[in-house]
Design a protein around this motif. Structure first.
Motif, PDB file in Angstrom:
ATOM      1  N   LEU A  22       1.821  16.938  -0.162  1.00 17.36           N
ATOM      2  CA  LEU A  22       2.869  17.899  -0.502  1.00 17.36           C
ATOM      3  C   LEU A  22       2.803  18.409  -1.934  1.00 17.36           C
ATOM      4  CD1 LEU A  22       5.358  19.513   0.174  1.00 17.36           C
ATOM      5  CD2 LEU A  22       6.733  17.425  -0.034  1.00 17.36           C
ATOM      6  N   TYR A  23       2.577  17.534  -2.894  1.00 17.47           N
ATOM      7  CA  TYR A  23       2.576  17.976  -4.299  1.00 17.47           C
ATOM      8  C   TYR A  23       1.567  19.098  -4.512  1.00 17.47           C
ATOM      9  CZ  TYR A  23       2.235  17.914  -9.390  1.00 17.47           C
ATOM     10  OH  TYR A  23       2.221  18.287 -10.721  1.00 17.47           O
ATOM     11  N   ILE A  32      12.165  13.432  -4.921  1.00 19.83           N
ATOM     12  CA  ILE A  32      11.711  14.580  -5.714  1.00 19.83           C
ATOM     13  C   ILE A  32      11.214  14.106  -7.072  1.00 19.83           C
ATOM     14  CG2 ILE A  32      12.481  16.700  -6.870  1.00 19.83           C
ATOM     15  CD1 ILE A  32      14.464  17.043  -4.486  1.00 19.83           C
ATOM     16  N   LYS A  33      11.934  13.132  -7.644  1.00 23.41           N
ATOM     17  CA  LYS A  33      11.525  12.604  -8.943  1.00 23.41           C
ATOM     18  C   LYS A  33      10.240  11.794  -8.839  1.00 23.41           C
ATOM     19  CE  LYS A  33      12.815   9.560 -12.738  1.00 23.41           C
ATOM     20  NZ  LYS A  33      13.783   8.582 -13.276  1.00 23.41           N
ATOM     21  N   SER A  34      10.197  10.830  -7.912  1.00 25.47           N
ATOM     22  CA  SER A  34       9.026   9.955  -7.834  1.00 25.47           C
ATOM     23  C   SER A  34       7.778  10.728  -7.423  1.00 25.47           C
ATOM     24  CB  SER A  34       9.281   8.798  -6.861  1.00 25.47           C
ATOM     25  OG  SER A  34       9.375   9.255  -5.531  1.00 25.47           O
ATOM     26  N   GLY A  35       7.969  11.791  -6.608  1.00 26.64           N
ATOM     27  CA  GLY A  35       6.841  12.619  -6.212  1.00 26.64           C
ATOM     28  C   GLY A  35       6.480  13.691  -7.228  1.00 26.64           C
ATOM     29  N   LYS A  36       7.293  13.795  -8.301  1.00 23.81           N
ATOM     30  CA  LYS A  36       7.097  14.781  -9.383  1.00 23.81           C
ATOM     31  C   LYS A  36       7.147  16.222  -8.877  1.00 23.81           C
ATOM     32  CE  LYS A  36       4.390  11.537 -12.169  1.00 23.81           C
ATOM     33  NZ  LYS A  36       3.142  11.307 -12.947  1.00 23.81           N
ATOM     34  N   PHE A  37       7.879  16.436  -7.782  1.00 23.41           N
ATOM     35  CA  PHE A  37       7.969  17.784  -7.224  1.00 23.41           C
ATOM     36  C   PHE A  37       8.692  18.742  -8.167  1.00 23.41           C
ATOM     37  CE2 PHE A  37       8.114  15.408  -2.943  1.00 23.41           C
ATOM     38  CZ  PHE A  37       6.738  15.247  -2.959  1.00 23.41           C
ATOM     39  N   HIS A  38       9.588  18.200  -9.000  1.00 23.81           N
ATOM     40  CA  HIS A  38      10.316  19.057  -9.943  1.00 23.81           C
ATOM     41  C   HIS A  38       9.379  19.701 -10.961  1.00 23.81           C
ATOM     42  CE1 HIS A  38      10.000  15.095 -11.807  1.00 23.81           C
ATOM     43  NE2 HIS A  38      10.251  15.635 -12.982  1.00 23.81           N
ATOM     44  N   GLU A  39       8.169  19.164 -11.101  1.00 21.17           N
ATOM     45  CA  GLU A  39       7.196  19.757 -12.012  1.00 21.17           C
ATOM     46  C   GLU A  39       6.634  21.070 -11.460  1.00 21.17           C
ATOM     47  OE1 GLU A  39       5.428  15.529 -13.815  1.00 21.17           O
ATOM     48  OE2 GLU A  39       4.156  16.837 -12.598  1.00 21.17           O
ATOM     49  N   VAL A  40       6.671  21.217 -10.129  1.00 20.42           N
ATOM     50  CA  VAL A  40       6.062  22.395  -9.503  1.00 20.42           C
ATOM     51  C   VAL A  40       7.081  23.173  -8.668  1.00 20.42           C
ATOM     52  CG1 VAL A  40       3.690  21.536  -9.510  1.00 20.42           C
ATOM     53  CG2 VAL A  40       5.220  20.872  -7.637  1.00 20.42           C
ATOM     54  N   PHE A  76       0.867  -1.178   0.000  1.00 18.13           N
ATOM     55  CA  PHE A  76       0.000   0.000   0.000  1.00 18.13           C
ATOM     56  C   PHE A  76       0.906   1.230   0.000  1.00 18.13           C
ATOM     57  CE2 PHE A  76      -2.454  -3.395   1.853  1.00 18.13           C
ATOM     58  CZ  PHE A  76      -3.703  -3.269   1.258  1.00 18.13           C
ATOM     59  N   ALA A  77       1.321   1.644  -1.183  1.00 19.15           N
ATOM     60  CA  ALA A  77       2.247   2.770  -1.315  1.00 19.15           C
ATOM     61  C   ALA A  77       1.475   4.068  -1.559  1.00 19.15           C
ATOM     62  CB  ALA A  77       3.221   2.505  -2.457  1.00 19.15           C
ATOM     63  N   GLY A  78       2.220   5.180  -1.601  1.00 20.54           N
ATOM     64  CA  GLY A  78       1.615   6.466  -1.911  1.00 20.54           C
ATOM     65  C   GLY A  78       0.656   6.972  -0.852  1.00 20.54           C
ATOM     66  N   LYS A 128       2.109  23.043  -5.520  1.00 24.09           N
ATOM     67  CA  LYS A 128       1.459  23.554  -6.735  1.00 24.09           C
ATOM     68  C   LYS A 128       0.596  24.777  -6.440  1.00 24.09           C
ATOM     69  CE  LYS A 128      -1.294  22.023 -10.709  1.00 24.09           C
ATOM     70  NZ  LYS A 128      -1.978  20.871 -11.351  1.00 24.09           N
ATOM     71  N   GLN A 129      -0.074  24.754  -5.297  1.00 15.18           N
ATOM     72  CA  GLN A 129      -0.994  25.840  -4.945  1.00 15.18           C
ATOM     73  C   GLN A 129      -0.323  26.959  -4.150  1.00 15.18           C
ATOM     74  OE1 GLN A 129      -4.227  23.829  -2.933  1.00 15.18           O
ATOM     75  NE2 GLN A 129      -5.203  23.228  -4.864  1.00 15.18           N
ATOM     76  N   GLY A 130       0.968  26.784  -3.822  1.00 12.94           N
ATOM     77  CA  GLY A 130       1.678  27.812  -3.082  1.00 12.94           C
ATOM     78  C   GLY A 130       1.367  27.851  -1.606  1.00 12.94           C
ATOM     79  N   VAL A 131       0.816  26.770  -1.068  1.00 15.06           N
ATOM     80  CA  VAL A 131       0.550  26.697   0.370  1.00 15.06           C
ATOM     81  C   VAL A 131       1.866  26.765   1.140  1.00 15.06           C
ATOM     82  CG1 VAL A 131      -0.402  25.251   2.220  1.00 15.06           C
ATOM     83  CG2 VAL A 131      -1.579  25.407   0.005  1.00 15.06           C
ATOM     84  N   VAL A 132       2.901  26.137   0.578  1.00 15.02           N
ATOM     85  CA  VAL A 132       4.258  26.255   1.112  1.00 15.02           C
ATOM     86  C   VAL A 132       5.164  26.753  -0.018  1.00 15.02           C
ATOM     87  CG1 VAL A 132       4.063  24.547   2.953  1.00 15.02           C
ATOM     88  CG2 VAL A 132       4.686  23.799   0.655  1.00 15.02           C
TER      89      VAL A 132
END
Length: 325
Positions: free
Chosen positions: A195-196, A214-222, A63-65, A200-204
């Motif tokens: 987090l993603y 960072i890659k698996s979470g696709k954080f580099h996209e935002v 049960f990932a993610g 994306k929404q600028g909450v942080v």
């Protein structure tokens, strides 16, 4: 005994043997990390191999993610037995073993090999004994999660002064909060699976994690900037509910342990390999990579964090682990 009675007894024996053959231990293994992360792949690899080696007597369900909860939720679930396995950062077990957060302290490890060697030996055994007694959870092993770096959405961080006032998502533990405060940032604890969207929404304004995460979470996209601060090398622990674990047959426990040891080494090698290539991959994707003066970050962090936690970790503990051969 007449033939009808004998037949009934024989049928009962066959049914009992069939039931025993089908008896199965199901271990639900959760992780907040998802996607193609090596430590998620590790769970799937362990599950397949354990099923084969135990003849299906032990089944591991992945049960990932964050499917079944955030970090704290899943640790509590393993403690009470409603979930059986979790992979989590060592510092997140500090509620039961206050001293364990030292192994996720800033700038304590020299390199991944230092971490891996130290945390699959007597040091881990010491924490394991405490965790079993304190909360009925057993550590099966430690894996290298990666070296953590800062990313930001809009602000270039060229010096430590640029971190002042930056709203930085951190994991839900005191060491990370104290570290962010030592940089002048505003630490914002948050579940990983939120987090993603928060970025994306600028909450942080930013976050900090290893490159493979960072890659698996696709954080580099935002995120626009990657700041190579290298502030923490995170060990993650594979932890099982001990009551459930003790009910597994000894031979099957041995099979799980052997498979896990091999697959943890595989996951470590994958993380280390990815860390060698991902900076260039992020650059190619349009992320601006910044190289700060790490000595400046190290000085500020070590002036604040180890003294603050010395009573919790034990006098000289930080230094003794940092100097382990």
């Amino acid at each position: 005994m007449n033939r009808f009675t004998r037949a009934a007894v024989a049928a009962a024996v066959v049914c009992a043997l069939h039931g025993a053959a089908q008896a199965q231990t199901i271990l639900r293994w959760g992780d907040v990390v998802g996607g193609s992360h090596p430590q998620v792949q590790m769970i799937d690899r362990v599950a397949a191999e354990v099923k084969a080696k135990t003849g299906g007597r032990v089944e591991i369900q992945a049960f990932a993610g964050g499917q079944i909860g955030g970090s704290r939720d899943m640790i509590e679930a393993v403690a009470n037995g409603s979930q059986q396995l979790v992979t989590e950062g060592a510092a997140n077990f500090g509620a039961w073993i206050p001293s364990i957060s030292v192994v996720e302290a800033p700038y304590i490890w020299r390199d991944p090999q230092h971490l891996i060697k130290a945390l699959n030996g007597p040091l881990l055994a010491q924490y394991n004994e405490q965790l079993v007694k304190a909360r009925g959870m057993r550590i099966l092993g430690a894996v290298y999660y990666g070296t953590r770096h800062v990313t930001t959405s809009t602000k270039a961080v060229n010096t430590l002064a640029d971190m002042k006032g930056l709203k930085l998502r951190v994991p839900e533990n005191d060491v990370f909060k104290a570290m962010a405060e030592s940089w002048g940032a505003r630490p914002t604890p948050m579940n990983f699976n939120e987090l993603y969207l928060a970025l994306k929404q600028g909450v942080v304004d930013g976050q900090e994690n290893p490159l493979p995460t960072i890659k698996s979470g696709k954080f580099h996209e935002v995120q626009k900037y990657l700041v190579l601060s290298g502030h923490i090398m995170t060990p993650r622990l594979v932890v099982v509910n001990d009551a459930t674990w003790q009910k597994v047959a000894a031979a099957d426990r041995k099979a799980v342990e052997d498979v896990l040891k091999a697959q943890m080494a595989w996951a470590d090698s994958q993380i280390i390999a990815q860390e060698k290539t991902l900076v260039d991959e992020f650059k190619a994707a349009g992320v601006t990579v910044l190289q700060p003066d790490v000595a400046e970050w190290r000085k500020a962090t070590l002036a604040a964090v180890p003294p603050k936690f010395e009573a919790k970790w034990g006098k000289g503990t930080y230094e003794s682990i940092a100097n382990m051969k």
